[in-house]
Motif scaffolding. Sequence first.
Motif, PDB file in Angstrom:
ATOM      1  N   ASP A 218       0.832  -1.096  -0.005  1.00 46.07           N
ATOM      2  CA  ASP A 218       0.022  -0.099   0.036  1.00 46.07           C
ATOM      3  C   ASP A 218       1.009   1.268   0.075  1.00 46.07           C
ATOM      4  OD1 ASP A 218       0.979   0.135   2.444  1.00 46.07           O
ATOM      5  OD2 ASP A 218      -0.742   0.280   3.649  1.00 46.07           O
ATOM      6  N   ALA A 219       2.173   1.139  -0.311  1.00 47.92           N
ATOM      7  CA  ALA A 219       2.867   2.254  -0.520  1.00 47.92           C
ATOM      8  C   ALA A 219       2.716   3.192  -1.454  1.00 47.92           C
ATOM      9  CB  ALA A 219       4.551   1.922  -0.673  1.00 47.92           C
ATOM     10  N   LEU A 220       2.767   4.502  -1.652  1.00 51.06           N
ATOM     11  CA  LEU A 220       2.955   5.435  -2.369  1.00 51.06           C
ATOM     12  C   LEU A 220       4.218   5.605  -2.942  1.00 51.06           C
ATOM     13  CD1 LEU A 220       0.933   8.737  -2.319  1.00 51.06           C
ATOM     14  CD2 LEU A 220       3.221   8.658  -2.884  1.00 51.06           C
ATOM     15  N   ALA A 221       4.236   5.477  -4.508  1.00 53.38           N
ATOM     16  CA  ALA A 221       5.725   5.986  -5.243  1.00 53.38           C
ATOM     17  C   ALA A 221       5.646   6.961  -6.010  1.00 53.38           C
ATOM     18  CB  ALA A 221       5.847   4.478  -6.047  1.00 53.38           C
ATOM     19  N   ILE A 222       6.675   7.773  -5.889  1.00 54.09           N
ATOM     20  CA  ILE A 222       6.841   9.231  -6.663  1.00 54.09           C
ATOM     21  C   ILE A 222       7.887   8.927  -7.778  1.00 54.09           C
ATOM     22  CG2 ILE A 222       7.172  11.622  -6.538  1.00 54.09           C
ATOM     23  CD1 ILE A 222       6.100  11.507  -3.581  1.00 54.09           C
ATOM     24  N   VAL A 223       7.594   9.247  -8.864  1.00 54.13           N
ATOM     25  CA  VAL A 223       8.628   9.146 -10.120  1.00 54.13           C
ATOM     26  C   VAL A 223       8.776  10.626 -10.615  1.00 54.13           C
ATOM     27  CG1 VAL A 223       9.549   7.827 -12.055  1.00 54.13           C
ATOM     28  CG2 VAL A 223       7.764   6.695 -10.518  1.00 54.13           C
ATOM     29  N   VAL A 224      10.160  10.651 -10.874  1.00 48.59           N
ATOM     30  CA  VAL A 224      10.553  12.216 -11.568  1.00 48.59           C
ATOM     31  C   VAL A 224      11.161  11.355 -12.855  1.00 48.59           C
ATOM     32  CG1 VAL A 224      11.595  14.233 -11.762  1.00 48.59           C
ATOM     33  CG2 VAL A 224      10.899  13.441  -9.599  1.00 48.59           C
ATOM     34  N   SER A 225      10.549  11.845 -14.130  1.00 46.95           N
ATOM     35  CA  SER A 225      11.295  11.144 -15.397  1.00 46.95           C
ATOM     36  C   SER A 225      12.397  11.829 -15.767  1.00 46.95           C
ATOM     37  CB  SER A 225      10.027  11.549 -16.446  1.00 46.95           C
ATOM     38  OG  SER A 225      10.474  11.096 -17.643  1.00 46.95           O
ATOM     39  N   GLU A 226      13.369  11.266 -15.960  1.00 46.19           N
ATOM     40  CA  GLU A 226      14.593  11.737 -16.474  1.00 46.19           C
ATOM     41  C   GLU A 226      14.539  12.094 -18.019  1.00 46.19           C
ATOM     42  OE1 GLU A 226      19.408  10.189 -16.809  1.00 46.19           O
ATOM     43  OE2 GLU A 226      17.716   8.723 -15.892  1.00 46.19           O
ATOM     44  N   GLU A 227      13.473  11.871 -18.799  1.00 46.96           N
ATOM     45  CA  GLU A 227      13.469  11.998 -19.979  1.00 46.96           C
ATOM     46  C   GLU A 227      12.532  13.460 -20.069  1.00 46.96           C
ATOM     47  OE1 GLU A 227      14.695  10.597 -22.680  1.00 46.96           O
ATOM     48  OE2 GLU A 227      15.739   9.284 -21.446  1.00 46.96           O
ATOM     49  N   SER A 228      11.433  13.470 -19.551  1.00 46.08           N
ATOM     50  CA  SER A 228      10.685  14.672 -19.638  1.00 46.08           C
ATOM     51  C   SER A 228      10.583  15.880 -18.372  1.00 46.08           C
ATOM     52  CB  SER A 228       9.058  14.269 -19.877  1.00 46.08           C
ATOM     53  OG  SER A 228       8.649  13.695 -18.879  1.00 46.08           O
ATOM     54  N   GLY A 229      11.070  15.247 -17.140  1.00 47.65           N
ATOM     55  CA  GLY A 229      10.978  16.120 -16.137  1.00 47.65           C
ATOM     56  C   GLY A 229       9.754  16.133 -15.333  1.00 47.65           C
ATOM     57  N   SER A 230       8.885  15.391 -16.012  1.00 49.17           N
ATOM     58  CA  SER A 230       7.409  15.063 -15.391  1.00 49.17           C
ATOM     59  C   SER A 230       7.272  14.290 -13.860  1.00 49.17           C
ATOM     60  CB  SER A 230       6.401  14.630 -16.308  1.00 49.17           C
ATOM     61  OG  SER A 230       6.687  13.097 -16.768  1.00 49.17           O
ATOM     62  N   ILE A 231       6.234  14.621 -12.888  1.00 48.71           N
ATOM     63  CA  ILE A 231       6.221  13.903 -11.759  1.00 48.71           C
ATOM     64  C   ILE A 231       4.877  12.976 -11.883  1.00 48.71           C
ATOM     65  CG2 ILE A 231       6.138  14.182  -9.359  1.00 48.71           C
ATOM     66  CD1 ILE A 231       7.249  17.176  -9.559  1.00 48.71           C
ATOM     67  N   SER A 232       5.261  11.808 -11.402  1.00 46.43           N
ATOM     68  CA  SER A 232       4.099  10.933 -11.520  1.00 46.43           C
ATOM     69  C   SER A 232       4.069  10.150 -10.061  1.00 46.43           C
ATOM     70  CB  SER A 232       4.247   9.815 -12.467  1.00 46.43           C
ATOM     71  OG  SER A 232       4.542  10.425 -13.717  1.00 46.43           O
ATOM     72  N   ILE A 233       2.879   9.640  -9.658  1.00 49.57           N
ATOM     73  CA  ILE A 233       2.465   8.992  -8.475  1.00 49.57           C
ATOM     74  C   ILE A 233       1.739   7.690  -8.908  1.00 49.57           C
ATOM     75  CG2 ILE A 233       1.419   9.124  -6.265  1.00 49.57           C
ATOM     76  CD1 ILE A 233       1.437  12.145  -6.378  1.00 49.57           C
ATOM     77  N   ALA A 234       2.060   6.574  -8.226  1.00 45.13           N
ATOM     78  CA  ALA A 234       1.760   5.173  -8.342  1.00 45.13           C
ATOM     79  C   ALA A 234       1.188   4.883  -6.962  1.00 45.13           C
ATOM     80  CB  ALA A 234       2.670   4.214  -8.654  1.00 45.13           C
ATOM     81  N   ILE A 235      -0.313   4.701  -6.862  1.00 44.83           N
ATOM     82  CA  ILE A 235      -1.077   4.369  -5.613  1.00 44.83           C
ATOM     83  C   ILE A 235      -1.932   3.201  -6.071  1.00 44.83           C
ATOM     84  CG2 ILE A 235      -2.433   5.054  -3.738  1.00 44.83           C
ATOM     85  CD1 ILE A 235      -1.778   8.042  -4.949  1.00 44.83           C
ATOM     86  N   GLY A 236      -1.485   1.870  -5.528  1.00 50.99           N
ATOM     87  CA  GLY A 236      -2.423   0.812  -5.741  1.00 50.99           C
ATOM     88  C   GLY A 236      -2.502   0.472  -7.097  1.00 50.99           C
ATOM     89  N   ASP A 237      -3.791   0.431  -7.728  1.00 48.91           N
ATOM     90  CA  ASP A 237      -4.048   0.364  -9.235  1.00 48.91           C
ATOM     91  C   ASP A 237      -4.039   1.528  -9.860  1.00 48.91           C
ATOM     92  OD1 ASP A 237      -4.177  -2.360  -8.885  1.00 48.91           O
ATOM     93  OD2 ASP A 237      -6.388  -2.347  -8.433  1.00 48.91           O
ATOM     94  N   GLU A 238      -3.718   2.905  -9.417  1.00 45.78           N
ATOM     95  CA  GLU A 238      -3.893   4.196  -9.711  1.00 45.78           C
ATOM     96  C   GLU A 238      -2.641   4.672 -10.374  1.00 45.78           C
ATOM     97  OE1 GLU A 238      -6.161   8.285  -9.416  1.00 45.78           O
ATOM     98  OE2 GLU A 238      -6.016   6.760  -7.617  1.00 45.78           O
ATOM     99  N   PHE A 239      -2.520   5.235 -11.428  1.00 44.56           N
ATOM    100  CA  PHE A 239      -1.047   5.845 -11.648  1.00 44.56           C
ATOM    101  C   PHE A 239      -1.485   7.527 -12.204  1.00 44.56           C
ATOM    102  CE2 PHE A 239       2.429   7.141 -14.472  1.00 44.56           C
ATOM    103  CZ  PHE A 239       3.521   6.648 -13.511  1.00 44.56           C
ATOM    104  N   ILE A 240      -0.882   8.476 -11.479  1.00 45.09           N
ATOM    105  CA  ILE A 240      -1.306   9.831 -11.697  1.00 45.09           C
ATOM    106  C   ILE A 240      -0.067  10.211 -12.265  1.00 45.09           C
ATOM    107  CG2 ILE A 240      -1.981  12.010 -10.855  1.00 45.09           C
ATOM    108  CD1 ILE A 240      -3.165  10.316  -8.404  1.00 45.09           C
ATOM    109  N   ASN A 241      -0.234  10.647 -13.691  1.00 44.14           N
ATOM    110  CA  ASN A 241       0.751  11.558 -14.412  1.00 44.14           C
ATOM    111  C   ASN A 241       0.771  12.867 -14.311  1.00 44.14           C
ATOM    112  OD1 ASN A 241       3.131  11.094 -16.223  1.00 44.14           O
ATOM    113  ND2 ASN A 241       1.954  10.511 -17.975  1.00 44.14           N
ATOM    114  N   LYS A 242       1.983  13.540 -14.512  1.00 40.71           N
ATOM    115  CA  LYS A 242       2.121  14.806 -14.751  1.00 40.71           C
ATOM    116  C   LYS A 242       1.535  15.615 -13.622  1.00 40.71           C
ATOM    117  CE  LYS A 242       2.231  14.650 -20.006  1.00 40.71           C
ATOM    118  NZ  LYS A 242       1.867  15.333 -21.072  1.00 40.71           N
ATOM    119  N   VAL A 243       1.812  15.440 -12.416  1.00 43.50           N
ATOM    120  CA  VAL A 243       1.559  15.906 -11.246  1.00 43.50           C
ATOM    121  C   VAL A 243       2.505  17.041 -11.103  1.00 43.50           C
ATOM    122  CG1 VAL A 243       1.288  15.742  -8.605  1.00 43.50           C
ATOM    123  CG2 VAL A 243       0.662  13.891 -10.487  1.00 43.50           C
TER     124      VAL A 243
END
Length: 258
Positions: A218-243
Amino acid sequence: MSFIDFGILDAIDILLVAFLLYQLYRLIRGTVAINIFIGVAAIYLIWKLVEALQMELLSEILGKFIGVGVIALVIVFQQEIRKFLLLLGSTNFTHRRRFLRQLKILRDDNEPNIAISEIAEACRHMADSKTGALIVLERKSGLGSYVDTGTRINSQTSAQLLESIFNKHSPLHDGAVIISGEKLLAAGCILPVTEKTSLPSRFGLRHRAAIGIAEKTDALAIVVSEESGSISIAIGDEFINKVTAAELPKHVLDYLRD
């Protein structure tokens, strides 16, 4: 046992079993193991039903499934079982108190808040400089097995520390950082990668690892893209892009407060 013979010890017995089952549920809630546990419990109930109806063949088949299910549970929970036994046999009272708090038997009113402002600041800087990052925030599921794959740091979380870890010249920049409360537990951690085949081709290893850890815990994962610099969040089955960095604290806090 009839209701006439029902005594105080029987009541205590039922309450203790209910309490242990509740604590087990709290321990595995939000992890993939809960699905296995529910599946085994469902097969067990069906097995008892067909056994009462004297359906011998089906009862025999389901009985074999129960045996395999118990072995599967032992494999899935091997880390938790080992930790439970070590802490139960420990003579260190502090360790026991910490373990009880993890099971919610004792309440710790001084649990630290997540260092979200530091994380958001670091993500904003890394997004601007297109520095790849993967940050995992521990919630109720224990991430000890993943912490052990990296380098332990056990330091106060700060934006400067996160940026230095994910600097491309850092030896730890390729792995994930795991944070619990305000503590940065470890860096360079190896996470499970999702097996989904329907993800966009632009998703790299960081995105797949973020989705993988979110699927299994049930952890929350934050990703910063090396290609675009966009921030994304992964929560359970949900993936929120361009935060945006400004939106990040709200997304994180809303989830952690659930």
